[in-house]
Write an enzyme that holds these catalytic residues in place. Structure first.
Site, PDB file in Angstrom:
ATOM      1  N   ASN A  69      -1.747   2.260   5.408  1.00  0.00           N
ATOM      2  CA  ASN A  69      -1.261   1.188   5.457  1.00  0.00           C
ATOM      3  C   ASN A  69      -1.149   0.880   6.889  1.00  0.00           C
ATOM      4  OD1 ASN A  69      -0.612   2.603   2.459  1.00  0.00           O
ATOM      5  ND2 ASN A  69       1.828   2.947   3.345  1.00  0.00           N
ATOM      6  N   GLY A  70      -1.053  -1.185   6.751  1.00  0.00           N
ATOM      7  CA  GLY A  70      -0.366  -1.739   8.515  1.00  0.00           C
ATOM      8  C   GLY A  70      -1.286  -2.545   8.374  1.00  0.00           C
ATOM      9  N   GLU A  93       9.314 -14.444 -10.254  1.00  0.00           N
ATOM     10  CA  GLU A  93       8.673 -13.069  -9.596  1.00  0.00           C
ATOM     11  C   GLU A  93       8.140 -12.267 -11.407  1.00  0.00           C
ATOM     12  OE1 GLU A  93      11.285 -11.293  -6.493  1.00  0.00           O
ATOM     13  OE2 GLU A  93      12.180 -11.360  -8.093  1.00  0.00           O
ATOM     14  N   CYS A 100       1.099  -1.434  -0.074  1.00  0.00           N
ATOM     15  CA  CYS A 100      -0.252  -0.122  -0.179  1.00  0.00           C
ATOM     16  C   CYS A 100       0.963   1.490   0.099  1.00  0.00           C
ATOM     17  CB  CYS A 100      -1.385   0.145   0.809  1.00  0.00           C
ATOM     18  SG  CYS A 100      -1.800  -1.263   1.590  1.00  0.00           S
ATOM     19  N   TRP A 159      -2.629  -2.744  -1.279  1.00  0.00           N
ATOM     20  CA  TRP A 159      -2.818  -4.101  -2.082  1.00  0.00           C
ATOM     21  C   TRP A 159      -3.100  -4.751  -0.853  1.00  0.00           C
ATOM     22  CZ3 TRP A 159       0.686  -7.979   0.144  1.00  0.00           C
ATOM     23  CH2 TRP A 159       1.434  -8.821  -0.998  1.00  0.00           C
ATOM     24  N   LYS A 215       6.936  -3.803  -3.924  1.00  0.00           N
ATOM     25  CA  LYS A 215       7.911  -3.788  -3.867  1.00  0.00           C
ATOM     26  C   LYS A 215       8.775  -4.280  -2.173  1.00  0.00           C
ATOM     27  CE  LYS A 215      12.657  -2.664  -5.059  1.00  0.00           C
ATOM     28  NZ  LYS A 215      12.844  -3.614  -5.781  1.00  0.00           N
ATOM     29  N   HIS A 233      18.937 -36.126  -4.861  1.00  0.00           N
ATOM     30  CA  HIS A 233      18.363 -36.164  -3.859  1.00  0.00           C
ATOM     31  C   HIS A 233      16.928 -35.622  -3.940  1.00  0.00           C
ATOM     32  CE1 HIS A 233      22.684 -37.167  -1.192  1.00  0.00           C
ATOM     33  NE2 HIS A 233      23.015 -35.464  -2.527  1.00  0.00           N
ATOM     34  N   GLU A 284      18.950 -16.871  -5.908  1.00  0.00           N
ATOM     35  CA  GLU A 284      19.078 -15.589  -6.957  1.00  0.00           C
ATOM     36  C   GLU A 284      17.920 -15.866  -9.075  1.00  0.00           C
ATOM     37  OE1 GLU A 284      17.974 -12.942  -5.745  1.00  0.00           O
ATOM     38  OE2 GLU A 284      18.161 -10.927  -7.228  1.00  0.00           O
ATOM     39  N   LYS A 301      14.146 -14.117  -9.715  1.00  0.00           N
ATOM     40  CA  LYS A 301      13.773 -13.376 -11.116  1.00  0.00           C
ATOM     41  C   LYS A 301      13.147 -13.917 -11.938  1.00  0.00           C
ATOM     42  CE  LYS A 301      14.972 -10.683  -8.347  1.00  0.00           C
ATOM     43  NZ  LYS A 301      15.547 -10.468  -8.053  1.00  0.00           N
TER      44      LYS A 301
HETATM   45  C1  G6P Z   1       9.774  -7.645  -1.084  1.00  0.00           C
HETATM   46  C2  G6P Z   1       9.961  -7.677  -2.794  1.00  0.00           C
HETATM   47  C3  G6P Z   1      11.539  -8.960  -2.941  1.00  0.00           C
HETATM   48  C4  G6P Z   1      12.571  -8.112  -1.587  1.00  0.00           C
HETATM   49  C5  G6P Z   1      11.887  -8.336  -0.465  1.00  0.00           C
HETATM   50  C6  G6P Z   1      12.906  -7.817   0.717  1.00  0.00           C
HETATM   51  O1  G6P Z   1       9.113  -9.498  -1.256  1.00  0.00           O
HETATM   52  O2  G6P Z   1       9.454  -7.925  -3.768  1.00  0.00           O
HETATM   53  O3  G6P Z   1      12.109  -8.411  -4.046  1.00  0.00           O
HETATM   54  O4  G6P Z   1      13.833  -8.915  -2.115  1.00  0.00           O
HETATM   55  O5  G6P Z   1      10.966  -8.023  -0.269  1.00  0.00           O
HETATM   56  O6  G6P Z   1      13.016  -6.549   0.695  1.00  0.00           O
HETATM   57  P1  G6P Z   1      14.151  -5.072   1.788  1.00  0.00           P
HETATM   58  O7  G6P Z   1      13.621  -3.876   1.207  1.00  0.00           O
HETATM   59  O8  G6P Z   1      13.762  -5.065   2.883  1.00  0.00           O
HETATM   60  O9  G6P Z   1      14.843  -5.541   0.631  1.00  0.00           O
END
Ligand code: G6P
Length: 618
Positions: free
Chosen positions: A101-102, A498, A2, A75, A613, A514, A491, A495
């Site tokens: 928010n929250g 996502e 949000c 959100w 984000k 395994h 990672e 990616k």
């Molecule tokens: C969300 C984002 C990720 C990010 C994670 C941690 O899930 O979509 O891309 O890695 O939060 O966020 P931060 O701001 O703590 O790095």
């Protein structure tokens, strides 16, 4: 997640609110809304979907007139993404409008209390409860409290997390904002205030901001050109907040000719990596200079154990940090998901150092883990990008990434910045323990070459796109690596899933035998992160195992490694660098692979479905 924007000042509020909401779009949301208090009283418009839908609705409705307003991107948490659930929410008398928010944890009890007082609820949200509670206290049949006092009183009854902004038709020119557990900043404009949950909505107006602390409320008043701010705790004790200077420019958050923020952020990594190292590497003396840690150097050298924590990509950086700290600083180290750490009963003894890694500095779980460790006596460090964010303010010390604002939801340049900073921290400590000047000088020399190495990998973007296109229809992928490149495999898989919504798993290459090997057939793409290093031969054996089962092999390998050609269908070439620095280079082709896969599949790369984000709720 949000987003909140709120404005009070001499201008019409609507334009500033919409512009702010657009800057917050990257955080992820599913509905939006705005309310303005003006000559015609309080007017609210809400919509499902993008901010552009809200904008069209506003235009059709003739706009919102007034110079005091609040706006929100939601959100969904409590209740699905519908117009009724979207913010702003109003009280029963429709005197106030509120965005939040929250999560209000005791909303069921509060709702029951308010229902008994005759209020009816139209949404499924916890936020409406907060709006009705403040409204109840504010109006109270004509004998209510002023807006600020009503907010104080309501927040004393609330448990949970909030960043909120509220306006009242009864108090023109008055915006009240508050925060606990969810970020909120106030930009100090010229005769105006713009409050937001994220600096990117403020930066076009001012770089001077106040970041509210938990349990703080600000009353922002602009009447006839005179602007006033009063900041208090929710118990009405006045506080004197510090003014911060935001370390970002508007250009940094614009697209700069790229089709997507993610591509822009991938492409600018040679520069952002340079920024993450600027002023910190002294090659001649073989020293790493980290001003933020200087005061704690002794504690870090004496530390008996490090715990690295974060979520998502930041957690992957932590896994690599674990290898770096054990290797270069010779100190026991473990990496924990923040969300798991906080709910265990973690053993923290004297000499434990926690490093909280976070791009945004606002991730709820990471913040909670940090507080838990601090409470139990750990020294806490932050490896954070967002200057002035909550994690950066609550840690004992820290090192900023300095990679600039990251807008693409899928983290790229922040990850590379995190790796650079963790390498710097490991060398900073290691040099004070066992590493000689020569060894550190050598690492520094290699580190300073990395931006050019990244640039070389980026030149292959078109090749990576063409190779990705051949495999992009495959719905299941594996990513495998060993040692330093095992977290890179995680990672790479993250990616891809996502933004392209392809199912991908990352794991240590040896683990494949395994269980996951059962999945491999002639259709399955398997990405091996396989630069030369101590485990190269072992990775090649794993490649052979996959080849024997017909898997489609993509390798990330050294540019002069011709041996790999006999095994791999596709090779993404990277310059050879020392093993501890490899993740900074081997991650780059995997970022490009994910980006191109998503674009080819026609997805909205910067706003992937269901993702936020910055996740500021548990
Ligand atoms: C969300 C984002 C990720 C990010 C994670 C941690 O899930 O979509 O891309 O890695 O939060 O966020 P931060 O701001 O703590 O790095």
């Amino acid at each position: 997640m949000c987003g909140i924007v709120a404005y009070v000042g001499p201008k019409q509020a609507q334009g500033t609110l919409l512009e702010g909401l657009k800057r917050l779009e990257y955080r992820g949301y599913d509905s939006a809304g705005a309310a303005v208090a003006g000559p015609e009283g309080l007017k609210t418009v809400r919509s499902v979907g993008r901010v552009s839908v809200l904008e069209n609705m506003l235009n059709e409705a003739g706009g919102l007139s007034g110079s005091l307003g609040i706006a929100h991107t939601r959100w969904a948490t409590h209740g699905s993404p519908t117009q009724l659930n979207a913010h702003p929410h109003t009280d029963t008398a429709e005197t106030i409008a509120l965005v939040h928010n929250g999560i209000i944890e005791n909303y069921v009890a509060l709702r029951t209390y308010l229902e008994k007082r005759g209020h009816t609820f139209y949404s499924e949200t916890d936020t409406e409860v907060l709006a009705k509670l403040i409204g109840d206290l504010h109006t109270n049949n004509g004998n209510g409290l002023d807006l600020e006092s009503a907010v104080h009183s309501a927040l004393q009854k609330v448990t949970g997390a909030y960043a909120m902004a509220v306006i009242s038709a009864r108090e023109p020119g008055t915006l009240v904002v508050a925060r606990k557990g969810s970020p909120l900043m106030i930009g100090l404009g010229e005769g105006s205030y713009i409050a937001a949950s994220d600096a990117s909505a403020i930066i076009a107006h001012t770089t001077q901001v106040i970041a509210l602390d938990d349990y703080q409320v600000a009353k922002l008043t602009v009447i006839e050109g005179s602007a006033e701010m009063r900041t208090t705790t929710i118990d009405n004790v006045p506080v004197n907040p510090k003014v911060l200077d935001l370390d970002m420019s508007l250009e940094q958050i614009e697209l700069d000719g790229y089709g997507h923020f993610m591509l822009k952020e991938i492409m600018e990594q040679p520069r952002t990596l340079t920024n993450a190292m600027r002023g910190r590497l002294d090659e001649r003396e073989g020293r790493v200079v980290l001003g933020g840690l200087r005061e704690y150097a002794r504690d870090l050298v004496r530390a008996r154990r490090f715990i690295l924590t974060g979520q998502g990509t930041a957690w992957h950086a932590g896994l690599i940090g674990e290898y770096l700290l054990e290797d270069l600083a010779k100190v026991p180290c473990e990496t924990e998901y923040a969300s798991e750490f906080r709910y265990r009963n973690p053993v923290i003894d004297e000499g434990t150092v926690m490093i909280a890694i976070s791009q945004s500095g606002e991730t709820a779980d990471t913040l909670a883990a940090l507080r838990e460790a601090r409470e139990r006596g750990a020294l806490t460090l932050g490896v954070v990008n967002a200057v002035g964010s909550t994690i950066s303010r609550e840690t004992d010390a820290g090192v900023y990434l300095h990679v600039g604002p990251e807008i693409g939801v899928a983290s790229t340049k922040a990850f590379i910045g995190q790796l650079a900073v963790l390498t710097e921290i490991a060398l900073f400590i290691g040099r004070r323990k066992f590493l000689s000047q020569d060894v550190v000088s050598k690492y520094i020399e290699e580190l300073t070459k990395l931006p050019d190495c990244i640039a070389k990998v980026l030149e292959q973007s078109d090749y990576i796109r063409d190779q990705t296109a051949k495999l992009v229809e495959r719905e299941n992928w594996l990513f495998l690596g060993r040692g330093y490149n095992y977290p890179v495999a995680l990672e790479g898989a993250l990616k891809l899933k996502e933004i392209s919504y392809i199912h991908a798993e990352g794991m240590p290459a040896a683990e494949m035998k395994h269980g996951p090997i059962a999945l491999i057939d002639k259709d399955m793409p398997v990405v091996f992160v396989a630069p030369r290093g101590s485990q190269y031969e072992k990775v090649v054996s794993n490649i052979e195992e996959v080849r024997a089962r017909g898997g489609r092999i993509i390798a990330v390998a050294d540019e002069d490694d011709t041996n790999i050609d006999q095994y791999a269908e596709t090779v993404f070439r990277v310059p050879h660098v020392p093993e501890p620095l490899q993740p900074i280079i081997t991650t780059i082709p995997l970022q490009l692979l994910a980006y191109h896969a998503a674009v080819i599949r026609g997805h909205d790369v910067d706003k992937p479905r269901n993702l936020a984000k910055s996740v500021t709720v548990e």
